[in-house]
Design a protein around this motif. Structure first.
Motif, PDB file in Angstrom:
ATOM      1  N   LEU A  49       0.818  -1.212   0.000  1.00 15.74           N
ATOM      2  CA  LEU A  49       0.000   0.000   0.000  1.00 15.74           C
ATOM      3  C   LEU A  49       0.853   1.264   0.000  1.00 15.74           C
ATOM      4  N   GLY A  50       1.998   1.206   0.679  1.00 13.51           N
ATOM      5  CA  GLY A  50       2.891   2.360   0.673  1.00 13.51           C
ATOM      6  C   GLY A  50       3.386   2.668  -0.728  1.00 13.51           C
ATOM      7  N   THR A  51       3.751   1.628  -1.467  1.00 16.12           N
ATOM      8  CA  THR A  51       4.245   1.810  -2.833  1.00 16.12           C
ATOM      9  C   THR A  51       3.127   2.240  -3.778  1.00 16.12           C
ATOM     10  N   LEU A  52       1.946   1.593  -3.657  1.00 14.34           N
ATOM     11  CA  LEU A  52       0.815   1.938  -4.521  1.00 14.34           C
ATOM     12  C   LEU A  52       0.335   3.368  -4.278  1.00 14.34           C
ATOM     13  N   SER A  53       0.329   3.783  -3.020  1.00 15.02           N
ATOM     14  CA  SER A  53      -0.126   5.142  -2.717  1.00 15.02           C
ATOM     15  C   SER A  53       0.811   6.173  -3.339  1.00 15.02           C
TER      16      SER A  53
END
Length: 295
Positions: free
Chosen positions: A230-234
């Protein structure tokens, strides 16, 4: 549903990024119950290195180069800001931790004026003072000054601002993936070094940057994997948002992250923010939007 479909793509991407940032914060808070915030930072970045490394493998970068120390500085600032941010996530309400990090645009405006010689309009200066007023209301310093969480919260905004300011210079010399990779690489190697140093350094005041590595097990793996993905996708959707729509609009929408974080925090057991804290949050949001619209 029709209204959602009619929204500008940049707004949609930023709403998605803001929501994923909030859920990432929830995973970080849950993971922090089983490991140090230093280890949480490690897992947040190691997944980024893997995903960005794969993207570079599939489509090699072309860089003009020439600013290696500034690239390293960007990585170090992003890493230290993330250390402070995740430490606060583990110890204070999620909404408060996110609000501190959202002061970054205010400090970015100041640093761009100081280091990049960018002019600030009267409205931008007003926004800066409004933002500082919001910070004072959130921290509510006592006679002995700010708490440790206040200092780290403010630094999470300052560190991120220094990183963002350096990106403005770096994007003329490096592929965007190289800039992001500098952050995730430092954020992966840095914790490994600090894990080693933690064996020999015992200073309670530095617990935000020290800790022993504990191998995750059971549901904790779900937390760290969710955190990394989620950190990367955000970050990905935030970048797409700025590519689709004016920075002022996207910057304003990004403050929905605070609302999402407060709601998610309540589900995790955080207390409702006090009236004074809410006023401080509103002032910081107003200041951030004013700065974004001034660009």
């Amino acid at each position: 549903m029709k209204r959602i479909k009619n929204l500008n793509n940049g707004v949609k991407y930023m709403l998605a990024a803001s929501f994923m940032f909030a859920i990432m914060g929830a995973f970080a808070k849950l993971a922090s119950e089983h490991m140090s915030s230093l280890e949480v930072v490690f897992f947040r970045n190691v997944f980024g290195v893997i995903l960005i490394g794969y993207a570079v493998y599939k489509n090699p970068m072309t860089n003009k180069g020439g600013k290696p120390f500034l690239l390293l500085f960007r990585g170090l600032m992003g890493f230290t800001a993330l250390l402070a941010y995740f430490y606060n996530i583990a110890n204070i309400p999620l909404g408060d931790a996110v609000t501190f990090s959202k002061t970054a645009p205010i400090f970015t405006a100041i640093f761009a004026w100081l280091f990049l010689k960018e002019k600030l309009s009267a409205s931008a200066w007003l926004a800066v003072f409004i933002g500082f007023g919001g910070i004072i209301l959130i921290t509510q310093p006592s006679a002995i000054g700010f708490t440790k969480y206040d200092v780290l919260g403010i630094f999470s905004g300052i560190g991120a601002a220094l990183a963002y300011t350096s990106v403005r210079e770096l994007r003329s010399f490096y592929d965007t993936r190289a800039i992001v990779l500098s952050f995730t690489l430092v954020g992966t190697i840095g914790p490994i070094i600090l894990f080693i140093l933690s064996e020999y350094i015992q200073i309670p005041e530095l617990d935000f940057m020290l800790g022993k590595f504990v191998m995750p097990s059971g549901i904790v793996w779900l937390y760290v994997i969710g955190l990394g993905i989620l950190g990367t996708l955000s970050q990905y959707y935030m970048t797409k948002a700025y590519g689709e729509t004016k920075a002022g609009i996207v910057g304003a929408v990004s403050y929905t992250n605070i609302v999402f974080a407060i709601l998610v925090g309540l589900l995790l057991g955080d207390a409702l923010p006090s009236l004074i804290t809410c006023i401080g949050i509103v002032l910081i949001v107003i200041a951030g939007i004013m700065v974004a619209r001034a660009k």
